[in-house]
Enzyme design. Structure first.
Site, short mmCIF file in Angstrom:
data_model
loop_
_atom_site.label_atom_id
_atom_site.label_comp_id
_atom_site.label_asym_id
_atom_site.label_seq_id
_atom_site.Cartn_x
_atom_site.Cartn_y
_atom_site.Cartn_z
N CYS A 132 0.81 -1.22 0.00
CA CYS A 132 0.00 0.00 0.00
C CYS A 132 0.84 1.27 0.00
O CYS A 132 1.67 1.46 0.89
CB CYS A 132 -0.89 -0.01 1.24
SG CYS A 132 -1.84 1.50 1.47
N TRP A 174 -7.55 -7.08 6.16
CA TRP A 174 -6.12 -7.38 6.21
C TRP A 174 -5.87 -8.46 7.24
O TRP A 174 -6.39 -8.42 8.35
CB TRP A 174 -5.33 -6.12 6.57
CG TRP A 174 -5.41 -5.05 5.54
CD1 TRP A 174 -6.17 -3.93 5.58
CD2 TRP A 174 -4.69 -5.01 4.30
NE1 TRP A 174 -5.97 -3.19 4.44
CE2 TRP A 174 -5.07 -3.83 3.64
CE3 TRP A 174 -3.76 -5.86 3.69
CZ2 TRP A 174 -4.55 -3.47 2.40
CZ3 TRP A 174 -3.25 -5.50 2.44
CH2 TRP A 174 -3.64 -4.31 1.82
N VAL A 202 -11.80 -1.45 6.32
CA VAL A 202 -10.66 -1.61 7.22
C VAL A 202 -9.40 -1.27 6.43
O VAL A 202 -9.08 -1.94 5.45
CB VAL A 202 -10.59 -3.05 7.76
CG1 VAL A 202 -9.34 -3.25 8.61
CG2 VAL A 202 -11.85 -3.35 8.58
N VAL A 230 -5.24 0.42 6.03
CA VAL A 230 -3.90 0.65 6.54
C VAL A 230 -3.38 1.92 5.88
O VAL A 230 -3.81 2.26 4.77
CB VAL A 230 -2.95 -0.54 6.22
CG1 VAL A 230 -3.32 -1.73 7.06
CG2 VAL A 230 -2.95 -0.91 4.74
N TYR A 248 -5.58 6.10 -9.12
CA TYR A 248 -6.74 5.30 -8.76
C TYR A 248 -7.98 5.74 -9.53
O TYR A 248 -8.79 4.90 -9.95
CB TYR A 248 -7.00 5.38 -7.25
CG TYR A 248 -6.02 4.58 -6.45
CD1 TYR A 248 -6.27 3.25 -6.13
CD2 TYR A 248 -4.82 5.14 -6.02
CE1 TYR A 248 -5.37 2.50 -5.41
CE2 TYR A 248 -3.90 4.40 -5.31
CZ TYR A 248 -4.18 3.08 -5.00
OH TYR A 248 -3.27 2.35 -4.29
#
Length: 341
Positions: free
Chosen positions: A52, A85, A118, A120, A183
């Site tokens: 990421c 994750w 969820v 990160v 993106y």
């Protein structure tokens, strides 16, 4: 970085244009503990995916500032399932410090039934097991300004007071057109939407190349937060954004200035030694099944060029300012050989 959209925070795509939601948990860990979370060595755990780009900012910042002893690191599997994750890289599939199998468990301890994705990077309070923050835009700025008592000797100033306005301006442009722009292009569901996003990506890259042709770093003569934020997109560009996200007007290796700039950073301690190309490629090509339904991961590109001379030192600049490079990578945090050139 959440599995549905490949980015930190909640994402949405489909018939409407791709959008990235703001972080839901925006508590800050500060020197004075004003949000109830004081900076404290050993209390928190940083959860990331090496795949990421948003989480990679935090990994680089932590390493440059020497926060390894103060803030432990959990590395998630680059592949997710519908429970978020997961810690399948660890023995028995559990994070050895938090004792959980999925990052979603820390989210649930903070807010039961939280409806969002969820994501990160995430910082978890070890004693309670609760998520503290997933505010990817703020985490690294706080590392630089609120965690100073725990910085290593010789840590660089990544967000110098005198340059903050310029850093903020540059990073806002980079975020809109490059960090998030790839993106918007990759998840576009209409031709016009895709073309507008892709054009904006390359328009901004060309402007950045002009800026970097005459100076080694984006703002001032040292590495700052601005360079970290641009690097994490550029280092992934040819490996995933060029093909997977159709940002293919040209490859980064075809732009003399940007290719030299990103190699300069990659070869700087704290940057390239955190990059795992294996995790990056497997995540994008295998998790984004809407874009790549076969899950086939390409063999290329050739990574050997990352270690070739860049000659950017001819522009001057002092990578760490009055500080020093970070020491060797902490034992257990090394990038495996398959993820490196």
């Amino acid at each position: 970085m959440s599995g549905d959209g490949g980015g930190t925070g909640n994402t949405a795509y489909g018939r409407k244009a791709f959008r990235r939601s703001t972080a839901h948990f925006t508590d800050r860990i500060t020197a004075d503990g004003r949000d109830g979370w004081p900076v404290e060595a050993g209390r928190y755990r940083l959860v990331v995916s090496r795949a990421c780009p948003w989480a990679s900012r935090a990994v680089i910042s932590r390493r440059l500032l020497g926060l390894e002893d103060a803030l432990s690191l959990a590395i998630a599997d680059p592949l997710q399932d519908d429970r978020s994750w997961r810690f399948t890289l660890d023995p028995d599939g559990r994070d050895p410090v938090l004792g959980i199998r999925y990052l979603s468990e820390a989210y649930d301890r903070r807010e039961t039934g939280y409806p969002g994705g969820v994501s990160v990077p995430a910082i978890v309070d070890v004693p309670s097991g609760k998520l503290v923050t997933n505010d990817y835009q703020r985490i690294t700025l706080d590392f630089a300004t609120e965690w100073t008592a725990l910085h290593r000797d010789g840590a660089p100033d990544l967000y110098p007071q005198a340059l903050r306005d310029e850093i903020d301006e540059v990073t806002a442009e980079v975020y809109e057109d490059v960090n998030n722009g790839v993106y918007r292009a990759g998840f576009a569901t209409g031709q016009e939407e895709y073309e507008a996003a892709c054009a904006a990506v390359f328009r901004r890259l060309e402007l950045l190349a002009r800026r970097l042709e005459r100076q080694r770093y984006l703002v001032g003569d040292t590495i700052t937060e601005a360079d970290i934020r641009l690097f994490t997109t550029l280092v992934r560009f040819d490996a995933v954004y060029h093909g997977h996200f159709k940002c293919n007007r040209w490859k980064l290796t075809e732009n003399r200035v940007l290719w030299g700039y990103v190699r300069d950073l990659y070869q700087t301690p704290g940057f390239g030694d955190t990059v795992d190309f294996d995790h990056i490629k497997r995540h994008y090509y295998q998790v984004h099944t809407g874009i790549n339904p076969t899950g086939v991961v390409p063999l290329g590109p050739d990574l050997s060029g990352w270690l070739t001379p860049h000659h950017r030192e001819e522009l001057g600049g002092r990578p760490f300012g009055d500080g020093t490079p970070p020491g060797p990578v902490r034992a257990g945090e090394e990038v495996p050989a398959r993820g490196r050139p």
